[in-house]
Design a protein around this motif. Structure first.
Motif, PDB file in Angstrom:
ATOM      1  N   PHE A 286     -20.513  24.163 -17.965  1.00 39.63           N
ATOM      2  CA  PHE A 286     -21.413  23.823 -18.695  1.00 39.63           C
ATOM      3  C   PHE A 286     -22.402  24.752 -19.380  1.00 39.63           C
ATOM      4  O   PHE A 286     -22.791  25.518 -18.492  1.00 39.63           O
ATOM      5  CB  PHE A 286     -21.949  22.706 -18.818  1.00 39.63           C
ATOM      6  CG  PHE A 286     -23.188  22.211 -17.507  1.00 39.63           C
ATOM      7  CD1 PHE A 286     -24.289  22.032 -18.154  1.00 39.63           C
ATOM      8  CD2 PHE A 286     -22.650  21.916 -16.665  1.00 39.63           C
ATOM      9  CE1 PHE A 286     -25.541  21.864 -17.556  1.00 39.63           C
ATOM     10  CE2 PHE A 286     -24.187  21.359 -16.036  1.00 39.63           C
ATOM     11  CZ  PHE A 286     -25.206  21.669 -16.030  1.00 39.63           C
TER      12      PHE A 286
ATOM     13  N   TYR B 181     -27.708  30.838 -16.971  1.00 38.16           N
ATOM     14  CA  TYR B 181     -26.865  30.710 -17.767  1.00 38.16           C
ATOM     15  C   TYR B 181     -25.648  32.575 -17.756  1.00 38.16           C
ATOM     16  O   TYR B 181     -25.134  32.430 -16.665  1.00 38.16           O
ATOM     17  CB  TYR B 181     -25.757  30.431 -19.186  1.00 38.16           C
ATOM     18  CG  TYR B 181     -24.378  30.586 -19.356  1.00 38.16           C
ATOM     19  CD1 TYR B 181     -23.795  28.969 -19.181  1.00 38.16           C
ATOM     20  CD2 TYR B 181     -23.676  31.147 -20.028  1.00 38.16           C
ATOM     21  CE1 TYR B 181     -22.119  28.940 -19.051  1.00 38.16           C
ATOM     22  CE2 TYR B 181     -22.390  31.400 -20.201  1.00 38.16           C
ATOM     23  CZ  TYR B 181     -21.361  30.286 -19.661  1.00 38.16           C
ATOM     24  OH  TYR B 181     -20.593  29.734 -19.887  1.00 38.16           O
TER      25      TYR B 181
ATOM     26  N   PHE C 245     -15.815  23.763 -25.137  1.00 39.95           N
ATOM     27  CA  PHE C 245     -17.670  24.275 -24.484  1.00 39.95           C
ATOM     28  C   PHE C 245     -18.608  23.814 -25.090  1.00 39.95           C
ATOM     29  O   PHE C 245     -19.821  23.210 -25.160  1.00 39.95           O
ATOM     30  CB  PHE C 245     -17.273  25.694 -24.235  1.00 39.95           C
ATOM     31  CG  PHE C 245     -18.319  26.568 -23.259  1.00 39.95           C
ATOM     32  CD1 PHE C 245     -18.528  26.117 -21.896  1.00 39.95           C
ATOM     33  CD2 PHE C 245     -19.697  26.853 -24.219  1.00 39.95           C
ATOM     34  CE1 PHE C 245     -19.997  26.257 -21.295  1.00 39.95           C
ATOM     35  CE2 PHE C 245     -19.910  27.599 -23.245  1.00 39.95           C
ATOM     36  CZ  PHE C 245     -20.805  27.728 -22.485  1.00 39.95           C
TER      37      PHE C 245
ATOM     38  N   GLY D 206     -11.915  21.158 -13.321  1.00 40.50           N
ATOM     39  CA  GLY D 206     -12.531  21.267 -14.747  1.00 40.50           C
ATOM     40  C   GLY D 206     -11.231  21.327 -15.718  1.00 40.50           C
ATOM     41  O   GLY D 206     -10.775  22.138 -16.690  1.00 40.50           O
TER      42      GLY D 206
ATOM     43  N   ARG E  54     -19.829  20.757 -26.392  1.00 40.85           N
ATOM     44  CA  ARG E  54     -20.484  19.548 -25.678  1.00 40.85           C
ATOM     45  C   ARG E  54     -21.850  20.170 -25.283  1.00 40.85           C
ATOM     46  O   ARG E  54     -22.635  18.221 -25.394  1.00 40.85           O
ATOM     47  CB  ARG E  54     -19.867  19.180 -24.481  1.00 40.85           C
ATOM     48  CG  ARG E  54     -18.114  19.036 -23.696  1.00 40.85           C
ATOM     49  CD  ARG E  54     -17.453  19.026 -22.874  1.00 40.85           C
ATOM     50  NE  ARG E  54     -16.717  18.729 -22.452  1.00 40.85           N
ATOM     51  CZ  ARG E  54     -15.911  18.418 -21.218  1.00 40.85           C
ATOM     52  NH1 ARG E  54     -15.917  18.825 -20.490  1.00 40.85           N
ATOM     53  NH2 ARG E  54     -14.835  18.018 -21.385  1.00 40.85           N
ATOM     54  N   MET E  55     -21.709  20.932 -25.805  1.00 36.32           N
ATOM     55  CA  MET E  55     -23.209  21.611 -25.699  1.00 36.32           C
ATOM     56  C   MET E  55     -23.727  20.782 -27.260  1.00 36.32           C
ATOM     57  O   MET E  55     -25.375  20.532 -26.871  1.00 36.32           O
ATOM     58  CB  MET E  55     -23.780  23.373 -25.700  1.00 36.32           C
ATOM     59  CG  MET E  55     -23.237  23.427 -24.118  1.00 36.32           C
ATOM     60  SD  MET E  55     -23.015  25.313 -24.860  1.00 36.32           S
ATOM     61  CE  MET E  55     -24.509  26.405 -24.623  1.00 36.32           C
TER      62      MET E  55
END
Length: 258
Positions: free
Chosen positions: A96, A155, A192, A14, A195-196
């Protein structure tokens, strides 16, 4: 056992943005050659050019989707290599999140989350240990999260696994020359959340961490051989509360991590 130390070389997953890119930047500044791993080869090449010109270090790129077992195997082979260009530092950072509750997500999406957050760091750590133990030295940094201390869906569960695994690995391998550290950030200014596609408006300003500070503190704790690195006093207090408070209060969102 090798008597002449190899050129320090860090493999970072990443590595094109956020925490991974900052680890690459700070490790390059300290003289580490780099092996950058991410899915987007064009962005990898951009970063490689940046780090070569900015720090004068050797940079290798590996375009790989770590959810894909064949791609993951390529990175495992690179980590297990024990030649003069062996990897001395592994940073398991790729990850992610999923914005929906568990029951609303496709189970295949949940499986990919588990593959990237648990399977990939487990297999990459195993591969790195095969050559690090041979030479009696090495460093592994696993990016977990404050969410690993809270009941926060799959998560948080995945990050809890990484946290527990890293603690055990540091206890087991530190006496053999290998340091394993779990870095547990909270909210960090990176891509982060973008992107979500989730809003960051409701997160208090004091909870946000600068990525440069986070990585600097994590590397300091790595150098001290610590099993867990929780950046800043405020997040250490949050973790302490998360451990002490009833789970229903923590799960309600009073303490939500990265």
């Amino acid at each position: 056992m090798q008597t002449t130390p190899p050129t320090p070389r860090a493999l970072i997953t990443g590595a094109t943005a956020g925490i991974g890119a900052e680890f690459a930047r700070q490790l390059a500044a300290s003289g580490h050659a780099l092996v950058l791993v991410a899915r987007d080869e064009a962005r990898l090449q951009e970063r490689a050019t940046e780090f070569r010109s900015g720090y004068g270090v050797e940079v290798e790129v590996l375009a790989a989707d770590l959810v894909n077992r064949a791609d993951l195997a390529v990175v495992e082979v690179r980590l297990a290599a024990s030649g003069t260009d062996r990897v001395t530092v592994l940073v398991n950072n790729a990850g992610f999140g999923l914005p929906k509750p568990f029951d609303e997500n496709a189970v295949d999406d949940e499986q990919q989350l588990l593959d990237l957050l648990v399977t990939a760091p487990m297999r990459l750590t195993h591969a790195a240990l095969t050559q690090m133990l041979e030479f009696g030295s090495g460093t592994i940094v696993n990016i977990t999260s404050v969410a690993g201390y809270t009941p926060r869906g799959t998560y948080g569960a995945a990050k809890a696994w990484v946290l527990s695994f890293s603690r055990w690995a540091n206890l087991s391998y530190r006496r053999r020359g290998i340091t394993v550290t779990a870095a547990a950030p909270g909210f960090v200014h990176t891509e982060f959340h973008d992107r979500m596609n989730v809003s960051k408006d409701g997160i208090p300003a004091f909870l946000w961490l600068d990525v440069r500070t986070l990585v600097r503190l994590a590397l300091r704790d790595v150098a001290r051989g610590r099993a867990v690195s929780i950046p800043t006093l405020r997040y250490r207090v949050i973790v302490a509360l998360a451990v002490l408070l009833p789970a229903r209060i923590v799960a309600a969102g009073a303490l939500r991590g990265r």
